[in-house]
Design a protein around this motif. Structure first.
Motif, PDB file in Angstrom:
ATOM      1  N   TYR A 149      -2.792 -10.252  21.474  1.00 19.68           N
ATOM      2  CA  TYR A 149      -1.726  -9.306  21.124  1.00 19.68           C
ATOM      3  C   TYR A 149      -1.730  -8.892  19.644  1.00 19.68           C
ATOM      4  CZ  TYR A 149       0.898  -8.946  25.542  1.00 19.68           C
ATOM      5  OH  TYR A 149       1.316  -8.658  26.818  1.00 19.68           O
ATOM      6  N   ARG A 150      -2.442  -9.621  18.780  1.00 17.91           N
ATOM      7  CA  ARG A 150      -2.519  -9.141  17.382  1.00 17.91           C
ATOM      8  C   ARG A 150      -3.058  -7.721  17.318  1.00 17.91           C
ATOM      9  NH1 ARG A 150      -8.473 -11.137  15.465  1.00 17.91           N
ATOM     10  NH2 ARG A 150      -9.341 -10.575  17.478  1.00 17.91           N
ATOM     11  N   ASP A 151      -3.865  -7.321  18.334  1.00 17.04           N
ATOM     12  CA  ASP A 151      -4.440  -5.975  18.317  1.00 17.04           C
ATOM     13  C   ASP A 151      -3.496  -4.933  18.900  1.00 17.04           C
ATOM     14  OD1 ASP A 151      -6.738  -7.079  17.240  1.00 17.04           O
ATOM     15  OD2 ASP A 151      -7.690  -7.331  19.202  1.00 17.04           O
ATOM     16  N   TRP A 152      -2.274  -5.344  19.200  1.00 20.78           N
ATOM     17  CA  TRP A 152      -1.280  -4.438  19.783  1.00 20.78           C
ATOM     18  C   TRP A 152      -0.104  -4.234  18.821  1.00 20.78           C
ATOM     19  CZ3 TRP A 152      -0.856  -3.685  25.553  1.00 20.78           C
ATOM     20  CH2 TRP A 152      -1.982  -4.177  26.243  1.00 20.78           C
ATOM     21  N   GLN A 153      -0.223  -4.739  17.600  1.00 16.98           N
ATOM     22  CA  GLN A 153       0.915  -4.696  16.681  1.00 16.98           C
ATOM     23  C   GLN A 153       0.451  -4.593  15.235  1.00 16.98           C
ATOM     24  OE1 GLN A 153       2.909  -8.479  17.325  1.00 16.98           O
ATOM     25  NE2 GLN A 153       1.530  -9.537  15.925  1.00 16.98           N
ATOM     26  N   VAL A 154       1.399  -4.339  14.341  1.00 14.84           N
ATOM     27  CA  VAL A 154       1.077  -4.183  12.916  1.00 14.84           C
ATOM     28  C   VAL A 154       0.619  -5.513  12.325  1.00 14.84           C
ATOM     29  CG1 VAL A 154       2.088  -3.718  10.637  1.00 14.84           C
ATOM     30  CG2 VAL A 154       2.609  -2.203  12.580  1.00 14.84           C
ATOM     31  N   SER A 179      -4.226  -2.652   7.434  1.00 20.60           N
ATOM     32  CA  SER A 179      -3.199  -1.833   6.794  1.00 20.60           C
ATOM     33  C   SER A 179      -3.784  -0.509   6.314  1.00 20.60           C
ATOM     34  CB  SER A 179      -2.586  -2.586   5.617  1.00 20.60           C
ATOM     35  OG  SER A 179      -1.873  -3.714   6.085  1.00 20.60           O
ATOM     36  N   ALA A 180      -5.027  -0.531   5.844  1.00 22.79           N
ATOM     37  CA  ALA A 180      -5.665   0.715   5.405  1.00 22.79           C
ATOM     38  C   ALA A 180      -5.816   1.678   6.574  1.00 22.79           C
ATOM     39  CB  ALA A 180      -7.029   0.416   4.785  1.00 22.79           C
ATOM     40  N   ARG A 181      -6.127   1.122   7.746  1.00 24.53           N
ATOM     41  CA  ARG A 181      -6.183   1.953   8.949  1.00 24.53           C
ATOM     42  C   ARG A 181      -4.801   2.516   9.266  1.00 24.53           C
ATOM     43  NH1 ARG A 181      -9.361  -0.422  13.859  1.00 24.53           N
ATOM     44  NH2 ARG A 181     -11.451  -0.410  13.048  1.00 24.53           N
ATOM     45  N   ILE A 182      -3.812   1.648   9.226  1.00 31.17           N
ATOM     46  CA  ILE A 182      -2.455   2.075   9.598  1.00 31.17           C
ATOM     47  C   ILE A 182      -1.947   3.156   8.649  1.00 31.17           C
ATOM     48  CG2 ILE A 182      -0.048   1.284   9.747  1.00 31.17           C
ATOM     49  CD1 ILE A 182      -1.204  -1.456  10.705  1.00 31.17           C
ATOM     50  N   ALA A 183      -2.220   2.977   7.358  1.00 32.45           N
ATOM     51  CA  ALA A 183      -1.684   3.904   6.357  1.00 32.45           C
ATOM     52  C   ALA A 183      -2.470   5.207   6.266  1.00 32.45           C
ATOM     53  CB  ALA A 183      -1.654   3.216   4.991  1.00 32.45           C
ATOM     54  N   GLY A 184      -3.520   5.342   7.054  1.00 28.91           N
ATOM     55  CA  GLY A 184      -4.281   6.588   7.063  1.00 28.91           C
ATOM     56  C   GLY A 184      -5.344   6.665   5.983  1.00 28.91           C
ATOM     57  N   ILE A 211       0.842  -1.207   0.000  1.00 32.57           N
ATOM     58  CA  ILE A 211       0.000   0.000   0.000  1.00 32.57           C
ATOM     59  C   ILE A 211       0.876   1.256   0.000  1.00 32.57           C
ATOM     60  CG2 ILE A 211      -1.631   1.342   1.399  1.00 32.57           C
ATOM     61  CD1 ILE A 211      -2.819  -1.390   2.298  1.00 32.57           C
ATOM     62  N   LEU A 212       1.927   1.244   0.796  1.00 34.72           N
ATOM     63  CA  LEU A 212       2.807   2.420   0.869  1.00 34.72           C
ATOM     64  C   LEU A 212       3.511   2.657  -0.464  1.00 34.72           C
ATOM     65  CD1 LEU A 212       4.316   1.750   4.402  1.00 34.72           C
ATOM     66  CD2 LEU A 212       2.471   3.350   3.813  1.00 34.72           C
ATOM     67  N   ALA A 251      -6.713   1.097  25.533  1.00 36.08           N
ATOM     68  CA  ALA A 251      -7.910   1.218  24.687  1.00 36.08           C
ATOM     69  C   ALA A 251      -7.643   1.913  23.348  1.00 36.08           C
ATOM     70  CB  ALA A 251      -9.031   1.917  25.458  1.00 36.08           C
ATOM     71  N   PRO A 252      -6.940   3.042  23.321  1.00 35.02           N
ATOM     72  CA  PRO A 252      -6.733   3.654  21.999  1.00 35.02           C
ATOM     73  C   PRO A 252      -5.855   2.815  21.067  1.00 35.02           C
ATOM     74  CG  PRO A 252      -5.782   5.029  23.756  1.00 35.02           C
ATOM     75  CD  PRO A 252      -6.471   3.887  24.425  1.00 35.02           C
ATOM     76  N   LEU A 253      -4.938   2.053  21.637  1.00 35.31           N
ATOM     77  CA  LEU A 253      -4.084   1.207  20.793  1.00 35.31           C
ATOM     78  C   LEU A 253      -4.894   0.088  20.156  1.00 35.31           C
ATOM     79  CD1 LEU A 253      -1.290   0.429  19.723  1.00 35.31           C
ATOM     80  CD2 LEU A 253      -0.920  -0.876  21.830  1.00 35.31           C
ATOM     81  N   THR A 254      -5.595  -0.656  20.980  1.00 38.32           N
ATOM     82  CA  THR A 254      -6.378  -1.760  20.420  1.00 38.32           C
ATOM     83  C   THR A 254      -7.546  -1.225  19.597  1.00 38.32           C
ATOM     84  OG1 THR A 254      -7.697  -1.969  22.425  1.00 38.32           O
ATOM     85  CG2 THR A 254      -5.734  -3.318  22.298  1.00 38.32           C
ATOM     86  N   GLY A 255      -8.054  -0.068  19.976  1.00 38.15           N
ATOM     87  CA  GLY A 255      -9.129   0.541  19.189  1.00 38.15           C
ATOM     88  C   GLY A 255      -8.673   0.897  17.790  1.00 38.15           C
ATOM     89  N   ALA A 256      -7.410   1.284  17.665  1.00 36.48           N
ATOM     90  CA  ALA A 256      -6.872   1.648  16.350  1.00 36.48           C
ATOM     91  C   ALA A 256      -6.681   0.423  15.467  1.00 36.48           C
ATOM     92  CB  ALA A 256      -5.553   2.392  16.514  1.00 36.48           C
ATOM     93  N   LEU A 257      -6.482  -0.742  16.071  1.00 37.03           N
ATOM     94  CA  LEU A 257      -5.989  -1.891  15.310  1.00 37.03           C
ATOM     95  C   LEU A 257      -6.915  -3.098  15.254  1.00 37.03           C
ATOM     96  CD1 LEU A 257      -2.322  -1.717  16.607  1.00 37.03           C
ATOM     97  CD2 LEU A 257      -3.115  -1.116  14.314  1.00 37.03           C
ATOM     98  N   ALA A 258      -7.882  -3.188  16.153  1.00 38.57           N
ATOM     99  CA  ALA A 258      -8.663  -4.427  16.247  1.00 38.57           C
ATOM    100  C   ALA A 258      -9.639  -4.589  15.084  1.00 38.57           C
ATOM    101  CB  ALA A 258      -9.421  -4.463  17.572  1.00 38.57           C
ATOM    102  N   ILE A 259      -9.594  -5.744  14.486  1.00 37.46           N
ATOM    103  CA  ILE A 259     -10.536  -6.158  13.445  1.00 37.46           C
ATOM    104  C   ILE A 259     -10.862  -7.622  13.745  1.00 37.46           C
ATOM    105  CG2 ILE A 259     -10.826  -6.662  10.984  1.00 37.46           C
ATOM    106  CD1 ILE A 259      -8.943  -4.385  10.376  1.00 37.46           C
ATOM    107  N   HIS A 260     -12.104  -7.994  13.595  1.00 41.77           N
ATOM    108  CA  HIS A 260     -12.489  -9.349  14.017  1.00 41.77           C
ATOM    109  C   HIS A 260     -13.152 -10.162  12.920  1.00 41.77           C
ATOM    110  CE1 HIS A 260     -11.329  -8.438  18.103  1.00 41.77           C
ATOM    111  NE2 HIS A 260     -11.965  -7.293  18.005  1.00 41.77           N
ATOM    112  N   PRO A 261     -12.378 -10.700  12.006  1.00 41.39           N
ATOM    113  CA  PRO A 261     -12.976 -11.546  10.969  1.00 41.39           C
ATOM    114  C   PRO A 261     -13.465 -12.869  11.574  1.00 41.39           C
ATOM    115  CG  PRO A 261     -10.593 -11.685  10.851  1.00 41.39           C
ATOM    116  CD  PRO A 261     -10.909 -10.640  11.892  1.00 41.39           C
ATOM    117  N   GLU A 262     -14.394 -13.468  10.898  1.00 41.35           N
ATOM    118  CA  GLU A 262     -15.013 -14.693  11.410  1.00 41.35           C
ATOM    119  C   GLU A 262     -13.991 -15.777  11.746  1.00 41.35           C
ATOM    120  OE1 GLU A 262     -18.277 -15.014  12.044  1.00 41.35           O
ATOM    121  OE2 GLU A 262     -18.113 -17.079  12.757  1.00 41.35           O
TER     122      GLU A 262
END
Lengths: 493, 493
Positions: B345-350, A192-197, A158-159, B319-330
């Motif tokens: 921890y997937r919600d705490w990293q790229v 990744s779309a979230r991360i990349a803005g 994406i980048l 909360a803001p970290l996991t809020g920025a990154l969390a996605i929950h596919p089936e």
């Protein structure tokens, strides 16, 4: 004074750890696949405070057996059929040990030339083994690089794509940028779309052909045209070769033609399925990649015998990738970088620092050879074919078609009631048994079980035993279902 | 059939590799620190094509000695004083081997509970060892996590900070967002600003106090007020404890007060220096962190005996970290995640996937204990103090002050001419000798040499020998300088 482990102590403890790992390999089959602990159990068994005084290595090994192993879900267990396989092989483990022992850091060519150059060699070797195009080669305009995961590869694609559309890296994103995925694309694209803005709202979800679950190129074409007309800047289309849910394969060639026409970057996420192309008869999976893919990623750490983490990503042209990421502070300047004659992989990834991951892939490619890699893929395919035949022949189960590569998806059939809840109960009962571990997904709104073959230790007998266990549990459950058909749908979370 | 390495073969080759690593530890001192190869040498020595047939592991070990080792810059050499130390210790190497051998993948709590829970325990232990505030603890509102690098930690801090300012993760970035760094901040902040879509142009560079090279809080305050008045959205201020260039320390408390007043996220990048706080007398480094830091990162993989990669990052509120990154596919849904009782921890990293890195940090903390960790830091400090005294006493050299922790920066003095070029030539000559490896930086526009102490194998005698070599080379060079004082400024690239 610091009590460093001496080389002789390292020899002694190192042998203990090697033996521990060998014992684990031999004994993992006897452990329950899925950990049986409850949240907090492991933490509660560990001391609340760090030790004030150092101790030998024996305590770590003892607590490993006592506390850690019961808290593990054993990805290397022959009865692990969940998610996708995460092959850990002997040569990969030892390649990784060499990497840890050398302790070099390959951010720049100059900080360990062999760390960079061995990587360029093994990713070029892998491109050759998979029949990927010459322009992906590192000695050409493109190039390959080892990433930690396909998630990172998607972000980097994406980048690079954003770089090709403008100066976002310098000026920041302005205006609406859009990404294109299907309903089946891996969640890392949205992340990744979230991360990349770009924002999750600007991830445009293209519908799929209900028969194949592959992205519908016509709908993609229309959506791109509409978005461009509405003033958006399409950044990237992600085509998937082997989706996470059902191993569906998008029509890469048709998608690529559309991308070319609209001037949009095509990223091919072949995280699971890409490595299967070591078998020449499976190279049709990558039809269109040579002509249209701007970037491509596959995971030797899934089905190709190389321990996590090892995603290989290639780009057709490395300039937009390094252009998006390169920054040259004084403390990293050096003659080799300035000469332009070397690859500095820090400009190909999110982080600055990097491990010497090429060693494990090198060890795997040499240990197995092309022949051994093909054999491993074939074995998974044969197991999948056998399981597929059993399911097809069994009136109590329905196969999800098309069945692709080493993943078999199927539904147990029920006499009525809340069928999804019954399927989830069946899965939980099987997973609770410790004998095997399955996961689920949804297809067209209905729960489907997934069984991924291809584990290093999974032999025909394990697949047979798993299938017998599934059948037996289904038969047992059907009797009880009439009483509870509407219960516990909470398991489908 | 696939020729997997059997457990018995693994025992045999494993011992060989353990012995190889132990031999390397014993012999690394005799190798040239900085690789002497030219671009392309390593690649040219390797086969152009991958092997068709598999081979034993012996070929890998033979080629390691023959091709790879000469192409390495030996970060574990006692004469490695470049960049910052990247400590590889015996217990960390063996902890990593256990991680590779287990081959589990800890993206979710459910995919191996112990992988997550051991990590929460060891990062809480480390917070305690460093005297970090209780709200950073994982059993509190904040929490710690192991990242691959401080670069990733910076990126994640930015994403969490963006989350706090609005819905960028959903809607995409709109309007001008700004980041605040100093002239001395690590380049990963600018790289992260590019990645996050903020853009390098919106990285606002605050001037520093010329005496300390610490960020000037008053200028930060003015810049924030101006930017806010101009309609920008300030996202994050990065304060550094131990800059990459000179180990300068920003006034975290004063910066934190300003951040609080303007409602801006404070990230503290203590990549190098943070771990020094295992020594209670050095905790002043973190003054203000407890009150003001929203996120904090330090690297056990630099000076705390834990192999790369191991950055520990804490947030005051997760909360803001996991809020920025969390996605929950089936396909990732599971009862434990839905219960809210576990950390995923997937919600705490790229990335989605993750290695079991806690094992190596656990092994290190247990092997050394708090006492052994303090001893290791003290040893580096003592070596730095001795070197500092020699430089101060030598009229041919000028110490950069303030000298901080284990990093010593200094300038050789010259009789005139292009002094920077002469200093670079001196450094290149020393590095070419293979006996030691230094890097450089610029302070106030002038080239300064950096010598970082704290290597695992670096003893007092190695520091002494390095200093003697520097003095001798300087003395030798001064004689020749008059003829070439304006030459080869190209070395300063």
């Amino acid at each position: 004074m610091s009590q460093h482990m001496t080389p002789d102590e390292f020899r002694e403890y190192g042998r203990q750890v090697v033996d521990w790992v060998a014992d684990y390999m031999e004994g993992v089959e006897k452990l329950p696949v899925r950990s049986q602990v409850a949240p907090g159990d492991v933490r509660a068994a560990l001391p609340a405070h760090p030790p004030e005084r150092g101790e030998g290595f024996g305590g770590v090994l003892a607590d490993l057996d006592r506390i850690i192993v019961p808290g593990l879900t054993h990805w290397q267990h022959p009865g692990f059929f969940a998610y996708y396989p995460s092959n850990a092989s002997g040569p990969a483990i030892l390649g990784d040990l060499l990497s840890s022992g050398l302790g070099v850091q390959g951010m720049l060519w100059a900080t360990s030339p062999a760390c960079t150059e061995l990587e360029t060699v093994v990713v070029d070797w892998l491109a050759e083994l998979l029949g990927l195009p010459d322009h992906f080669r590192t000695d050409n305009v493109g190039g390959g690089v080892i990433q930690d995961s396909a998630s990172s590869a998607s972000l980097l694609a994406i980048l690079a794509a954003l770089r090709r559309t403008g100066d976002a890296a310098e000026q920041g994103l302005t205006g609406r940028h859009t990404l294109y995925v299907s309903t089946e694309t891996h969640s890392s694209l949205a992340k990744s779309a979230r991360i990349a803005g770009i924002g999750a709202d600007n991830v445009r979800v293209v519908g799929v052909d209900p028969a194949t679950l592959g992205m519908d190129p016509e709908r993609l074409d229309r959506m791109l045209a509409e978005d461009i007309a509405a003033g958006a800047t399409p950044v990237l289309v992600c085509a998937t070769v082997g989706t996470t849910s059902t191993a569906a394969v998008d029509p890469v060639r048709a998608i690529g033609e559309i991308c070319r026409r609209h001037g949009v970057w095509l990223h091919v996420d072949a995280a699971y399925a890409g490595v299967a192309a070591v078998c020449p008869e499976l190279r049709g999976l990558n039809d269109g990649v040579a002509e249209y893919a701007d970037s491509y990623a596959t995971n030797p750490h899934k089905w190709l015998l190389t321990n996590f983490d090892c995603t290989v990503m290639w780009v057709a042209d490395r300039a937009p990738l390094t252009g998006a990421l390169a920054i040259h502070p004084e403390y990293l300047r050096n003659a080799a970088t300035s000469s332009g004659a070397v690859v500095d992989y820090r400009d190909w990834q999110v982080s600055l620092g990097r491990r010497f991951r090429a060693l494990k892939l090198w060890a795997v490619l040499r240990w197995y050879g092309a022949e051994g890699l093909r054999d491993h893929i074939h074995k998974g395919l044969e197991q999948a074919a056998r399981l597929t035949a059993w399911i097809t022949d069994d009136p109590d189960f329905e196969l999800h078609e098309p069945q692709t590569l080493g993943l078999v998806c199927f539904r147990p059939l029920w006499a009525g009631g809340d069928e999804d809840a019954a399927t989830m109960r069946l899965m939980e009962a099987l997973n609770d048994s410790g004998a095997l571990y399955l996961t689920h997904t949804r297809v067209a709104g209905r729960v489907v079980l997934r069984m991924a073959l291809g584990g290093v230790r999974t032999e025909a007998e394990h697949v047979r035993a798993a299938w017998e266990a599934i059948r037996a549990e289904h038969a047992r459950t059907v009797v009880g279902e009439t009483a509870v058909v509407t219960g516990r749908s909470d398991l489908i979370t």
